[in-house]
Write an enzyme that holds these catalytic residues in place. Structure first.
Site: not given
Length: 218
Positions: A46, A118, A148
């Site tokens: 990611r 998600s 995040k």
């Protein structure tokens, strides 16, 4: 055809990109290799946010990590980027609610890779349960998180347990998980944990991964 999805892959699921390696004496490859050596069950690449790679540097990194996952026989999963997932022959792709719509991704990767989504609310889980082709769900943040910038409101351990109950698909917990609070998670019915900083910033990756695997042993 990539590796077939199995629920066990969700037990110790490490997510990372260059931006998550805060100790600049280490590279993402070194940290990922150590985590694989220590026994993670899946790796998601990611590459997002400040300090992340783009262009050819990103492609080179992805190819390196892809090869490493093959060597260690663990699934290589790409976050959100269908093109990169196809280019690296990833085993899986993970999409968020804000990313490209999951149905479109499933159409593009078809039977070549598994798809994770998600889902942080019951409504999202109900929608996901009617979409054919999703293998697992990532739910959270269970605890407050620093990894995040755009993290959603914390759902807590009870919130996670409710989502697991509502879901037909296996759920991997995400968000703010530490070696201390992970103990609260098996009782929720989650299949495992997906973590960024818990491993990326660990002072002892072997110990950390062992804690995860022992907390979630069958």
């Amino acid at each position: 055809m990539g590796m077939k999805f199995e629920t066990g892959m969700l037990r110790a699921y490490f997510i990372a990109g260059t931006q998550d390696i805060k100790d600049k004496t280490k590279t993402l490859q070194e940290v990922a290799k150590q985590a694989m050596e220590a026994g993670i069950t899946a790796f998601q690449y990611r590459e997002k946010g400040p300090g992340s790679l783009s262009g050819s540097a990103r492609n080179v990194m992805a190819a390196d990590l892809r090869e490493m996952c093959s060597d260690y026989e663990i699934p290589f999963i790409v976050d959100d980027d269908v093109e990169l997932a196809i280019k690296t022959k990833a085993d899986g792709i993970h999409v968020g609610q804000k990313d490209e719509r999951v149905a479109k991704v499933i159409e593009q990767v078809g039977n070549d890779m598994f798809v994770g989504l998600s889902c942080d609310t019951k409504e999202q889980i109900n929608v996901a349960s009617h979409i054919h082709g999703i293998s697992y769900l990532g739910s959270g943040p269970v605890f407050p998180t620093g990894s995040k910038a755009d993290a959603d409101p914390v759902i807590g351990v009870d919130g996670l347990a409710e989502l697991v109950k509502a879901s037909k698909l296996p759920i991997v917990a995400i968000g703010g998980i530490t070696e201390q609070n992970i103990k609260e998670l098996p009782k929720t019915g989650a299949a495992g944990v997906s973590v960024i900083s818990m491993i990326a910033q660990s002072d002892d990756i072997f110990r950390t991964v062992k804690v995860i695997n022992e907390t979630f042993k069958d």
